[in-house]
Design an enzyme around this catalytic site. Structure first.
Site, PDB file in Angstrom:
ATOM      1  N   GLU A  30     -77.349   7.664  34.851  1.00  0.00           N
ATOM      2  CA  GLU A  30     -77.534   6.400  35.549  1.00  0.00           C
ATOM      3  C   GLU A  30     -76.581   6.434  36.745  1.00  0.00           C
ATOM      4  O   GLU A  30     -75.386   6.664  36.571  1.00  0.00           O
ATOM      5  CB  GLU A  30     -77.170   5.237  34.615  1.00  0.00           C
ATOM      6  CG  GLU A  30     -77.450   3.908  35.265  1.00  0.00           C
ATOM      7  CD  GLU A  30     -77.148   2.721  34.363  1.00  0.00           C
ATOM      8  OE1 GLU A  30     -76.871   2.911  33.164  1.00  0.00           O
ATOM      9  OE2 GLU A  30     -77.177   1.610  34.898  1.00  0.00           O
ATOM     10  N   ARG A 255     -71.868  13.064  21.098  1.00  0.00           N
ATOM     11  CA  ARG A 255     -71.115  12.933  22.351  1.00  0.00           C
ATOM     12  C   ARG A 255     -69.875  13.799  22.288  1.00  0.00           C
ATOM     13  O   ARG A 255     -69.323  14.026  21.204  1.00  0.00           O
ATOM     14  CB  ARG A 255     -70.590  11.502  22.504  1.00  0.00           C
ATOM     15  CG  ARG A 255     -71.560  10.491  22.930  1.00  0.00           C
ATOM     16  CD  ARG A 255     -70.851   9.149  23.023  1.00  0.00           C
ATOM     17  NE  ARG A 255     -70.439   8.884  24.389  1.00  0.00           N
ATOM     18  CZ  ARG A 255     -71.262   8.469  25.326  1.00  0.00           C
ATOM     19  NH1 ARG A 255     -72.535   8.270  25.050  1.00  0.00           N
ATOM     20  NH2 ARG A 255     -70.832   8.236  26.537  1.00  0.00           N
ATOM     21  N   LYS A 265     -67.663   5.928  31.829  1.00  0.00           N
ATOM     22  CA  LYS A 265     -67.769   5.605  33.257  1.00  0.00           C
ATOM     23  C   LYS A 265     -67.194   4.234  33.550  1.00  0.00           C
ATOM     24  O   LYS A 265     -66.534   4.029  34.552  1.00  0.00           O
ATOM     25  CB  LYS A 265     -69.245   5.608  33.644  1.00  0.00           C
ATOM     26  CG  LYS A 265     -69.696   6.885  34.293  1.00  0.00           C
ATOM     27  CD  LYS A 265     -71.077   6.732  34.865  1.00  0.00           C
ATOM     28  CE  LYS A 265     -72.132   6.923  33.815  1.00  0.00           C
ATOM     29  NZ  LYS A 265     -73.506   6.858  34.274  1.00  0.00           N
TER      30      LYS A 265
HETATM   31  P1  ATP Z   1     -70.803   6.427  29.947  1.00  0.00           P
HETATM   32  O1  ATP Z   1     -70.761   5.802  28.593  1.00  0.00           O
HETATM   33  O2  ATP Z   1     -69.613   7.264  30.276  1.00  0.00           O
HETATM   34  O3  ATP Z   1     -71.152   5.483  31.034  1.00  0.00           O
HETATM   35  P2  ATP Z   1     -73.503   7.118  29.791  1.00  0.00           P
HETATM   36  O4  ATP Z   1     -74.055   7.711  28.556  1.00  0.00           O
HETATM   37  O5  ATP Z   1     -73.772   5.689  30.053  1.00  0.00           O
HETATM   38  O6  ATP Z   1     -71.976   7.467  29.858  1.00  0.00           O
HETATM   39  P3  ATP Z   1     -75.383   8.253  31.553  1.00  0.00           P
HETATM   40  O7  ATP Z   1     -75.325   8.324  33.018  1.00  0.00           O
HETATM   41  O8  ATP Z   1     -76.368   7.363  30.921  1.00  0.00           O
HETATM   42  O9  ATP Z   1     -73.930   7.908  31.068  1.00  0.00           O
HETATM   43  O10 ATP Z   1     -75.466   9.705  30.921  1.00  0.00           O
HETATM   44  C1  ATP Z   1     -76.308  10.747  31.325  1.00  0.00           C
HETATM   45  C2  ATP Z   1     -76.475  11.698  30.173  1.00  0.00           C
HETATM   46  O11 ATP Z   1     -75.209  12.233  29.797  1.00  0.00           O
HETATM   47  C3  ATP Z   1     -77.012  10.974  28.961  1.00  0.00           C
HETATM   48  O12 ATP Z   1     -77.980  11.804  28.352  1.00  0.00           O
HETATM   49  C4  ATP Z   1     -75.815  10.790  28.088  1.00  0.00           C
HETATM   50  O13 ATP Z   1     -76.160  10.702  26.753  1.00  0.00           O
HETATM   51  C5  ATP Z   1     -74.998  12.038  28.413  1.00  0.00           C
HETATM   52  N1  ATP Z   1     -73.586  11.808  28.146  1.00  0.00           N
HETATM   53  C6  ATP Z   1     -72.809  10.811  28.620  1.00  0.00           C
HETATM   54  N2  ATP Z   1     -71.578  10.862  28.097  1.00  0.00           N
HETATM   55  C7  ATP Z   1     -71.562  11.937  27.272  1.00  0.00           C
HETATM   56  C8  ATP Z   1     -70.581  12.539  26.426  1.00  0.00           C
HETATM   57  N3  ATP Z   1     -69.363  12.028  26.324  1.00  0.00           N
HETATM   58  N4  ATP Z   1     -70.933  13.634  25.723  1.00  0.00           N
HETATM   59  C9  ATP Z   1     -72.159  14.149  25.819  1.00  0.00           C
HETATM   60  N5  ATP Z   1     -73.131  13.649  26.592  1.00  0.00           N
HETATM   61  C10 ATP Z   1     -72.853  12.548  27.299  1.00  0.00           C
HETATM   62 MG    MG Z   2     -75.658   4.902  30.197  1.00  0.00          MG
END
Ligand code: ATP
Ligand code: MG
Length: 544
Positions: A30, A255, A265
């Protein structure tokens, strides 16, 4: 193909049974912030799996939440992925599919599988039920298809205020899975989208948009983190009920969490906004741009991701394990150089006035790297940690009347210590043993300590920056990041460095002998040596 994790086992089985003919993945950020090291794990998984099976991986921007998304983030995300060396097949944005997603919503209404609901967000949440009790059906659930269609188009045409009406899937208010209790799939929201501008005032919800977008791209395996496990039945419901052609499959993985590391983020953004760091690329940040700026090699990150593997259960990895991979890579690839911290001047009283050049091994781990010349002169500087006025037993560095070897030069003996008025060391007066030159030592003197140094004749002043973690150790499991902030995480030292460290320019990584791995920066014409990782390996592999 041998399976290295449970996802590859699933793929192998599907290939065998003919359920899929190839692998098409996507990395779905995102664009509401910069990527962090957790995303690197997802990138390695998505791109790595596609590559292993001769398939492709798309970059897919999940931009269904216009109020938080920006083009700045889109550009930064692309740059980070390129830095890691991954090549996406196609780029897509959820917003490119807004028309298709809208049509699919209309189809659901026409099939009697979605309805416009007038309940407020609070009312919807109150009537959703709990894990043990079913939810209550909305009084608007049985609107006619005609009325639903008319209202949904009116939502699209901007005839309702934000939050006044939503479109909900008509599934099952008594489902044991709360995500299936008539979830909201569209909302009215007046927000300017970073790509579609003001074209839309209704936006699809993630759970509805994502499976449709996956399908439109031809994605076979939609890999996401564990918190989406409970959403999988809804994902499948959307795939089954919207009449999409390709049927992707969602698979969840754990994760990445790392000790002493902010991995969200939202919280990283707060650090930037609160000016607790200098920006998203602050070398202490676990963002990919921060790690890159710090001097962490992309290869080291990929090796780390490969080593931690893919699991079905969340866990926390020691930050020392990550550091182990950074050090491992730099040990083989970084040139060596010398810089002294908090310097002490040494005068070698019996050395001639004219300086000489010594051979210095550029990288003992790389035979092709050869040697370069360094200056040795009557006046040199050593690191204040390498001299003691009051040495403990077994002190093998320099002390009064003691001997030490200067790396790649001679053995010296400390004859006299000149003190400042405050009792601190002003300079050391030493003599050298001419027959003790490194590589050709006939002196017969055995010394236990070897220390590094720089020549006063050509050394340059520098600033040295060392870092602590932004997060202190947790006092208990799950302690909030805000209680663990370390506001004293930059330590600055004065130093003197070989002129070579300035000549090479900005952005080069070195092993500063006996000090650690550092990257060169030029800040207003001044050489700054910024720590990448210490020399000491704190990682202890556990025996199986
Ligand atoms: P955050 O919680 O840090 O905002 P998010 O999951 O909202 O992370 P996205 O931009 O939606 O961030 O993530 C893009 C991809 O990266 C998604 O498939 C998400 O599941 C994966 N991802 C994000 N954080 C992790 C992590 N700590 N370990 C593994 N994969 C991750
Ligand atoms: Mg997200």
């Amino acid at each position: 193909m041998e399976a290295n994790n449970f996802i590859e086992e699933i793929i192998n089985q599907e290939l065998e049974e003919g359920k899929v003919t190839g692998v098409h993945t996507r990395f779905p950020p995102e664009p509401n912030g910069y990527l962090h090291i957790g995303h690197a794990k997802s990138l390695c998984l998505n791109f790595g799996t596609a590559e292993k099976y001769g398939g492709v991986c798309n970059l897919f921007f999940d931009d269904t939440n216009p109020s938080k998304e920006k083009t700045e983030y889109v550009d930064a995300i692309k740059a980070d992925i390129e830095w890691l060396g991954f090549k996406w097949y196609e780029i897509h944005y959820a917003s490119d599919f807004f028309d298709v997603i809208f049509e699919k919503a209309v189809k659901l209404i026409e099939d009697g599988k979605a309805f416009v609901c007038d309940l407020s967000a609070e009312e919807i949440s109150e009537t959703r039920g709990t894990l043990t009790e079913p939810g209550k059906e909305s009084p608007y659930r049985n609107r006619s298809i005609e009325e639903n269609l008319q209202l949904f188009y009116a939502m699209k045409d901007g005839r309702f205020a934000d939050g006044e009406k939503v479109l909900r899937a008509k599934i099952d208010m008594a489902s044991p899975n709360i995500n299936l209790r008539d979830p909201v799939i569209y909302r009215v929201l007046r927000a300017t989208h970073h790509r579609t501008g003001d074209k839309w005032c209704i936006y699809p919800m993630y759970d509805f948009a994502h499976p449709i977008c996956d399908s439109m791209q031809g994605v076979t395996h939609s890999l996401c983190t564990l918190e989406f496990e409970d959403h999988r039945p809804l994902y499948n419901w959307v795939v089954e009920n919207t009449g999409v052609e390709h049927k992707p499959r969602q698979i969840e993985f754990a994760r990445l969490n790392i000790t002493n590391t902010v991995m969200s983020k939202r919280y990283l953004k707060k650090l930037v906004e609160d000016k607790a760091v200098t920006g998203w690329d602050d070398p202490r940040m676990p963002t990919l741009t921060g790690l890159r700026n710090r001097g962490v090699p992309a290869e080291a990150l990929k090796n780390f991701c490969e080593a931690i593997g893919i699991a079905k259960a969340n866990s926390e990895i020691e930050v020392s394990y990550l550091e182990h991979f950074i050090r491992d890579y730099l040990n083989v690839h970084a040139e060596r150089a010398m810089a002294v911290f908090e310097p002490i001047k040494v005068v070698i009283t019996n050395f001639p006035e004219t300086s000489e050049k010594e051979d210095f091994e550029i990288n003992p781990n790389d035979e092709t790297s050869g040697t370069r010349k360094i200056t040795f002169s009557k006046e040199i500087y050593i690191d204040s940690e390498d001299f003691s006025l009051d040495p403990p037993p077994k002190y093998f560095r320099l002390k009064k009347d003691g001997y030490v070897r200067l790396k790649n030069a001679y053995i010296i003996k400390c004859d006299d210590v000149v003190l400042n008025e405050d009792g601190s060391v002003k300079e050391l007066r030493c003599s050298y043993i001419p027959e003790s030159k490194s590589g050709n030592d006939t002196s017969g003197i055995k010394v236990k300590g070897v220390i590094h140094w720089v020549s006063a004749e050509d050394c340059v002043d520098c600033e040295i920056r060392k870092y602590d973690y932004l997060l202190k150790d947790a006092e208990y499991a799950g302690q909030d990041f805000s209680e663990r902030m370390n506001y004293d995480s930059v330590h600055v030292f004065k130093g003197k460095a070989e002129p070579y460290l300035k000549q090479v320019g900005e952005g080069k990584s070195f092993q500063l002998m006996r000090k650690g791995y550092y990257k060169t920066f030029d800040i207003d014409g001044k050489l700054v040596l910024s720590e990448i990782v210490s020399l000491k390996d704190g990682f202890k592999p556990t025996k199986n």
